[in-house]
Design an enzyme around this catalytic site. Structure first.
Site, short mmCIF file in Angstrom:
data_model
loop_
_atom_site.label_atom_id
_atom_site.label_comp_id
_atom_site.label_asym_id
_atom_site.label_seq_id
_atom_site.Cartn_x
_atom_site.Cartn_y
_atom_site.Cartn_z
N ASN A 14 -10.11 0.22 0.09
CA ASN A 14 -8.76 0.13 0.00
C ASN A 14 -8.41 -0.45 -1.37
OD1 ASN A 14 -6.07 -0.35 0.47
ND2 ASN A 14 -6.22 -1.26 2.54
N HIS A 40 -2.97 7.28 2.82
CA HIS A 40 -3.42 6.01 2.08
C HIS A 40 -4.72 5.63 2.67
CE1 HIS A 40 -4.03 1.92 1.26
NE2 HIS A 40 -3.50 1.33 2.30
N CYS A 44 0.82 -1.07 -0.08
CA CYS A 44 0.13 -0.09 -0.09
C CYS A 44 0.91 1.30 -0.04
CB CYS A 44 -0.93 0.04 1.24
SG CYS A 44 -2.07 -1.56 1.12
#
Length: 328
Positions: A274, A244, A116
């Protein structure tokens, strides 16, 4: 940026995204899980996510996002394609050369794996190459199709992840230019490599959510504050915090620790979930389209992911208009 500090640097000139057309709501996810739609939203902030259809892969999303970023900048090529992904189309070779070829480019091309944190890692590498003279124009693409590695029956991961891609075009410029990447910082801690992982010989991603949560909040806060300080910004000087999009509670906790009001925190997790390496450019595109960020705004980008990896960037926004695509 004062004249004395003005120097050669990388500048964001284009922004493009691609989302799959299939929308999966919390109602649909919860039908075969021991959970409720309201629980998913309360714990994650997510209401829906996108998923690729059969036959569509990471490379397809990356090509569309890369082409959109080039169109946004009014360019038809570049000399570097850097693809940040955890879900390459094949284990070998890398997906990036195929992406470059499909874009009509014979550019240098390679994949980067930092989960990520991949987009911030990619932004750092491409910016450094531009500054050092290794290339003049670079596509940095974050693309992931996590539906290919998530167990649909695992409540910890199935409710969280979505598929998508986002890209920026970087060009050689000056650090005084709108769009300048002023400073980046990266870090890792391999002692936590089992917190977010696909085990050896395993098929699906596993995640220890509570451990990840605490580490993410602490590390993203420290990283964001550090990168802002390196360019002489107090957090009060930051116009927008683009973290993020892992979990809305993480974003709110980090913002609280940084002393940032909610209106400066960019979030689109409710609509896309996500999306791993695609997370930050997708959030940037939505914020730009909605007028929440504009030319000259001071942005701090921060990510945390498996590895463990993390990174932050201080960027003065260029005012690039996002081009957004939808694919299968």
């Amino acid at each position: 940026m004062t004249a004395a500090n003005d120097r050669v640097g990388a500048v964001v000139t284009g922004l493009g995204t691609c989302l799959p057309k299939t929308v999966v709501t919390n109602d649909e996810v919860s039908r075969h899980l021991d959970t409720e739609p309201a629980w998913i939203h309360s714990r994650t902030g997510i209401e829906r996510r996108r998923r690729v259809s059969q036959g569509t892969g990471t490379g397809d999303l990356a090509v569309a996002a890369g082409a959109a970023a080039l169109k946004s900048a009014g360019r038809d090529g570049c000399d570097l394609v850097l693809l940040a992904t955890t879900t390459p189309d094949r284990r070998c070779p890398a997906t990036a050369p195929g992406v470059a070829s499909r874009l009509g480019l014979a550019a240098a091309a390679f994949d980067l794996s930092a989960v990520c944190s991949g987009f911030v890692y990619g932004l750092t590498v491409a910016s450094a190459m531009i500054t050092a003279g290794g290339c003049d124009r670079a596509l940095v693409i974050g693309a992931d199709a996590y539906s290919s590695i998530v167990d649909p029956d695992d409540r910890t991961t199935a409710v969280v992840f979505g598929d998508g891609a986002g890209a920026v075009l970087l060009e050689r410029g000056r650090t005084s230019d709108p769009g300048a990447v002023l400073h980046t910082e990266l870090g890792s801690d391999g002692t936590g490599d089992d917190l977010i992982t696909i085990p050896p010989h395993g098929e699906y991603l596993t995640m220890r959510g509570s451990d990840v949560y605490s580490r993410a909040v602490t590390t993203m806060t420290e990283s964001a504050r550090s990168v802002a300080g390196k360019v002489g910004w107090d957090m009060a000087d930051v116009d927008a915090f683009v973290g993020h999009q892992a979990n809305i509670r993480i974003l709110k906790s980090v913002a609280k620790r940084l002393g940032l009001p909610s209106e400066r925190v960019i979030s689109n997790i409710a609509d896309v979930g996500n999306t791993a390496a695609a997370s930050i450019p997708l959030a940037l595109a939505d914020a730009a389209a909605e007028g929440r960020i504009g030319t000259g705004d001071r942005l701090v980008l921060t990510a945390f992911g498996g590895g463990l990896t993390w990174g932050s960037a201080a960027v003065v926004w260029s005012g690039a208009k996002p081009v957004r695509e939808v694919r299968g």
